[in-house]
Design a protein around this motif. Structure first.
Motif, mmCIF file in Angstrom:
data_model
loop_
_atom_site.group_PDB
_atom_site.id
_atom_site.type_symbol
_atom_site.label_atom_id
_atom_site.label_comp_id
_atom_site.label_asym_id
_atom_site.label_seq_id
_atom_site.Cartn_x
_atom_site.Cartn_y
_atom_site.Cartn_z
ATOM 1 N N GLN A 191 0.826 -1.211 0.000
ATOM 2 C CA GLN A 191 0.000 0.000 0.000
ATOM 3 C C GLN A 191 0.859 1.260 0.000
ATOM 4 O O GLN A 191 0.383 2.350 -0.333
ATOM 5 C CB GLN A 191 -0.949 -0.007 1.197
ATOM 6 C CG GLN A 191 -0.288 0.120 2.555
ATOM 7 C CD GLN A 191 -1.286 -0.022 3.691
ATOM 8 O OE1 GLN A 191 -2.473 -0.280 3.459
ATOM 9 N NE2 GLN A 191 -0.829 0.150 4.911
ATOM 10 N N GLN A 227 -7.967 -6.361 -8.148
ATOM 11 C CA GLN A 227 -8.958 -5.729 -7.266
ATOM 12 C C GLN A 227 -8.375 -5.448 -5.889
ATOM 13 O O GLN A 227 -8.626 -4.396 -5.295
ATOM 14 C CB GLN A 227 -10.189 -6.612 -7.134
ATOM 15 C CG GLN A 227 -11.328 -5.977 -6.329
ATOM 16 C CD GLN A 227 -11.831 -4.694 -6.968
ATOM 17 O OE1 GLN A 227 -12.364 -4.721 -8.080
ATOM 18 N NE2 GLN A 227 -11.669 -3.563 -6.284
ATOM 19 N N LYS A 228 -7.564 -6.378 -5.370
ATOM 20 C CA LYS A 228 -6.935 -6.165 -4.063
ATOM 21 C C LYS A 228 -5.987 -4.967 -4.109
ATOM 22 O O LYS A 228 -5.987 -4.128 -3.190
ATOM 23 C CB LYS A 228 -6.177 -7.427 -3.644
ATOM 24 C CG LYS A 228 -5.470 -7.302 -2.292
ATOM 25 C CD LYS A 228 -6.461 -7.144 -1.146
ATOM 26 C CE LYS A 228 -5.761 -7.122 0.195
ATOM 27 N NZ LYS A 228 -6.718 -6.993 1.320
ATOM 28 N N ASP A 231 -7.985 -1.827 -4.109
ATOM 29 C CA ASP A 231 -8.500 -1.518 -2.775
ATOM 30 C C ASP A 231 -7.405 -0.906 -1.894
ATOM 31 O O ASP A 231 -7.659 0.049 -1.143
ATOM 32 C CB ASP A 231 -9.036 -2.792 -2.113
ATOM 33 C CG ASP A 231 -10.282 -3.345 -2.808
ATOM 34 O OD1 ASP A 231 -10.905 -2.593 -3.594
ATOM 35 O OD2 ASP A 231 -10.606 -4.524 -2.577
ATOM 36 N N GLN A 234 -6.884 2.554 -3.126
ATOM 37 C CA GLN A 234 -8.124 3.323 -3.186
ATOM 38 C C GLN A 234 -8.317 3.993 -4.551
ATOM 39 O O GLN A 234 -8.615 5.190 -4.657
ATOM 40 C CB GLN A 234 -8.170 4.360 -2.053
ATOM 41 C CG GLN A 234 -8.153 3.727 -0.669
ATOM 42 C CD GLN A 234 -8.260 4.751 0.450
ATOM 43 O OE1 GLN A 234 -7.730 5.855 0.361
ATOM 44 N NE2 GLN A 234 -8.973 4.385 1.513
#
Length: 254
Positions: A191, A227-228, A231, A234
């Protein structure tokens, strides 16, 4: 459009339904699939699949570290032979694996170095397998790095510090199904990593992402990995697809 940058769908796990697997991937937006080689025993099946789907499947040539044993020099001779016979889009899957085998560390180091030099010679990227061997791999890369040497750390599972070292080398992080595993901790690392440094992969038939864990992995499942990542950052999955596809296209020239 998505690109699965690391898939072994030429393996015997797909003998009975490879056409369906390719179609399923296409239906899920996967337009290109990169196929890393393992050793001399896998070349024919890999190239047969490429010849059946030349617009979708793109082969790499290399010797996997777990296939490095006493006869590794003969295997490397075959790698170089094949590189003179047809087009490959990278050298892989290469690297060092100290999880399955530690007896042949010196041979793995020699084979890895040799194949890095092949990549420099042919001006194609490398796909690096790292398992319990980051320091050993990084040390060799620091010695062998040239302006022309590019590549990806396949199935990245390391720390933020290791990610930064890879990025500083100009290499990409290969992000696979492990990022979807509940307790992997990889999500917390990625992230904080910009998408410009990532490409997506499945490593089919291994490392199936959630929610399909426990089943055979296939290229269509890259949608869950995308998709992860979306997420975590964001942003939309379309944006993840756009950026990682651009990264993969540029790296492999596909």
């Amino acid at each position: 459009m998505l690109i699965d940058t690391h898939s072994h769908i030429y393996s015997e796990d797909f003998n009975s339904d490879i056409d369906e697997v390719i179609n399923h991937a296409y239906e899920n937006g996967v337009r290109k699939i990169v196929l890393p080689n393992i050793d001399s025993s896998s070349v024919k099946k890999m190239l047969d699949l490429v010849d059946s789907y030349p617009q979708i499947c793109f082969p790499l040539m290399g010797l996997h570290p777990t296939s490095v044993t006493e006869d590794y020099e003969e295997e490397l001779t075959l790698v170089e032979y094949w590189l003179t016979k047809r087009k490959f889009y990278g050298i892989g899957e290469i690297g060092i694996d100290l999880y399955w085998e530690t007896r042949f560390l010196e041979e793995q180091q020699t084979a890895f170095t040799y194949q890095l030099r092949l990549a420099t010679k042919y001006k194609i990227p490398v796909v690096i397998h790292v398992r319990e061997s980051f320091d050993e791999v990084y040390e060799i890369l620091m010695m062998e790095k040239t302006a022309d040497l590019q590549g990806v750390f396949h199935s990245f599972t390391g720390t933020k510090e290791q990610a930064d070292k890879i990025i500083d080398l100009g290499f990409k992080l290969g992000v696979g199904g492990i990022v979807t595993f509940k307790n992997s901790g990889l999500d917390k690392v990625l992230q904080d990593v910009d998408l410009s440094h990532m490409i997506l992969e499945t490593d089919s038939p291994y490392l199936t992402p959630a929610p399909n864990r426990g089943k055979r992995n296939e290229s269509a499942n890259i949608i869950y990995i995308a998709q992860k990542v979306a997420d975590l950052h964001q942003i939309s999955i379309d944006e993840v697809a756009r950026i990682t596809t651009e990264n993969a296209t540029k790296l492999f020239g596909i």
